[in-house]
Design a protein around this motif. Sequence first.
Motif: not given
Ligand SMILES: [Zn+2]
Length: 372
Positions: A40, A43, A92, A169-170
């Motif tokens: 994403h 992120e 995203r 990710h975050c």
């Molecule tokens: Zn993510």
Amino acid sequence: MHAHRHQISRPESGGNYQLSSFHFGTPGRGKKVYIQAALHADEIPGMLVAQFLRTRLATAEADGSLQGEVVLVPAANPLGLAQAIHGAPFGRFDLTTGTNFNRAYKHVAEDLKSSLDGKLTADAAANVSLVREHALASVANWQPSTDAEALKKILLGLAIDADIVLDLHCDNEAVMHIYTGTPLADAIAPLTSLMGAHAVLLALEAGEEPFDEACSRLWWDLDAHFGAATPIPMACLSTTVELRGEMDVSYELAEKDADALIAFLIHSGVISGPLPPLPAPLCEPTPLEGVEPLSAPHAGVVVFRQPLGARLAAGEAVADLIDPVSGAVTTIRNTVPGVFFARTAHRHLLRGMAIGKIAGATAFRAGKLLSS
Ligand SMILES: [Zn+2]
């Protein structure tokens, strides 16, 4: 180390998109590890972690302590990185199709159920090699119809034969947490300890085919399909690591996280050296089906009354939602006891928007288990 550039867009396309991967160690020697950041694209924490990993892996390669192969993709989504709407990065979803960049990966087990028929034996190690060979062939046969699918094919082709896959990710605002497959619960324990995860969320199938699961679920699906006479071990420890929230980008956090990942590679035998101590884990794994998503029953200003990482009893006041026009206040309460591990980064919400997530210990949901 050597670098590869992979062409995403077609030559006749107006945009020229390429993915870069960095390869440390020797293919075929020891375990293969695949690490990617920012699938994403907005992120960011993982990209800064990769900046530290790059140096540490180069050192391990130079001093001979690297015992396996590590593939590092520090910016896994060049398409999403090029997307912004009115000044706000938007990484995203693919703007062309609306599809989440971490969904709709090919589940190769469907191909392998027929291509491996009659070829497996009682030799588990030989089966692992054969499954990997057929999995790579299945990915190679994927015919992408969009740039986003072309990117997904490249990423999966780099990762699907790895022993360890770390997808960095975050969340919006969050404490450290980890997603992985239920059969990998024991194998993930050292990473849980070293990263200081507050929640580890397990699923056999999260739904909609996220990347980490595309690398791991084939193993338990094929094992169940072919039966005990032809043993298929869980040969890929694949996980999505949520490096806190999207604003948690600092040298201090990134260096600490990179050190923890390197320590995990030492524990996994990918880098030689004295075993770093394993801190006491902050949590036990819980089912993804046990996560309670809280959402806004009406529009309003959200004011959080619980800190991230709080261990909540059922029915606690997690947040207030204030209608700024009427002045009415709705207190949002959790029904499931558990860890308050992630929450929205917005402070005014529309009806139905996500407020936060609580990791409960008991499964109660089914169907699509990941947020959109
Ligand atoms: Zn993510």
